[in-house]
Design an enzyme around this catalytic site. Sequence first.
Site, mmCIF file in Angstrom:
data_model
loop_
_atom_site.group_PDB
_atom_site.id
_atom_site.type_symbol
_atom_site.label_atom_id
_atom_site.label_comp_id
_atom_site.label_asym_id
_atom_site.label_seq_id
_atom_site.Cartn_x
_atom_site.Cartn_y
_atom_site.Cartn_z
ATOM 1 N N SER A 76 0.841 -1.197 0.000
ATOM 2 C CA SER A 76 0.000 0.000 0.000
ATOM 3 C C SER A 76 0.871 1.240 0.000
ATOM 4 O O SER A 76 1.933 1.266 0.637
ATOM 5 C CB SER A 76 -0.893 0.016 1.248
ATOM 6 O OG SER A 76 -1.529 1.274 1.393
ATOM 7 N N TYR A 131 -2.150 -0.422 10.310
ATOM 8 C CA TYR A 131 -2.159 -0.866 8.916
ATOM 9 C C TYR A 131 -0.880 -0.436 8.202
ATOM 10 O O TYR A 131 -0.235 -1.243 7.514
ATOM 11 C CB TYR A 131 -3.385 -0.286 8.212
ATOM 12 C CG TYR A 131 -3.497 -0.662 6.753
ATOM 13 C CD1 TYR A 131 -3.897 -1.935 6.367
ATOM 14 C CD2 TYR A 131 -3.211 0.268 5.759
ATOM 15 C CE1 TYR A 131 -4.012 -2.277 5.026
ATOM 16 C CE2 TYR A 131 -3.325 -0.062 4.416
ATOM 17 C CZ TYR A 131 -3.721 -1.334 4.059
ATOM 18 O OH TYR A 131 -3.823 -1.672 2.727
#
Length: 255
Positions: free
Chosen positions: A150, A164
């Site tokens: 990501s 995350y």
Amino acid sequence: MGMDDRGQPRGQLAGAVALVTGGSRGIGAAIARHLGQAGADVAITYNTSAEQAAKVVAEVSALGVRSVAVRAPATERGAVDAAVLEAAADLGGLDILVNNAGIARYGPVAETSDEDIDDIIDVNIRAVFTGTRAALGVLRDGGRVITIGSNLADRVTSPGLALYSMSKSALVGFTKGLAHDLGPRRITANLVQPGSTDTDMNPASSPDAAEQLATSVLGHYGTADDIAATVVHLAGPGGAHITGTVLTIDGGQNT
């Protein structure tokens, strides 16, 4: 992709075997389809959606290649490792591993539960590491390991992303170290970092879409096909001399 005189699929990945973890929906499903379109036989793993996995397998098989689905809940230690070996046995080896399966847990650090921490680490880090380790016993020389991360690993613009982002940042070091380990076997290792991508996990119609797009140079969400196209390039002949690299596909959000 056409067919040759023997009715076999033609494409830059014809004859290759690929495994895509978390391939039943979203980015993983798009990657599976694009790999099949390029001529590869494709295995996918899934967690709970057997029906959706079967749909992806049918779509890929319709391209004239082989495709199978293997259940592998990434929160269960050893499940992805076993799925890698099962897929390789079913399809006759492995040339391309795409570590795509991942989950998200958002919230302030002070309110993050131990369960959330364990789930994120087990799926986004441990399963990637151990699944890759299992694959190295069946992955052919000259193969590919491609991990989906990501862009939030590099730039955290909002509160609630610490856990995350931490898990996705770990994939950068993993990829660079893996590239050194696998170089002697001509196996490349690369990390693809999507930005805001229109999937059911982060739809372009979400309430915070405008906030996400405020940092986009192109002004729109990416698609799962955008990510899949990059994966196919890395998996094919054009990716033979690309390794240890992080490719951020985010419409300029991190620019």
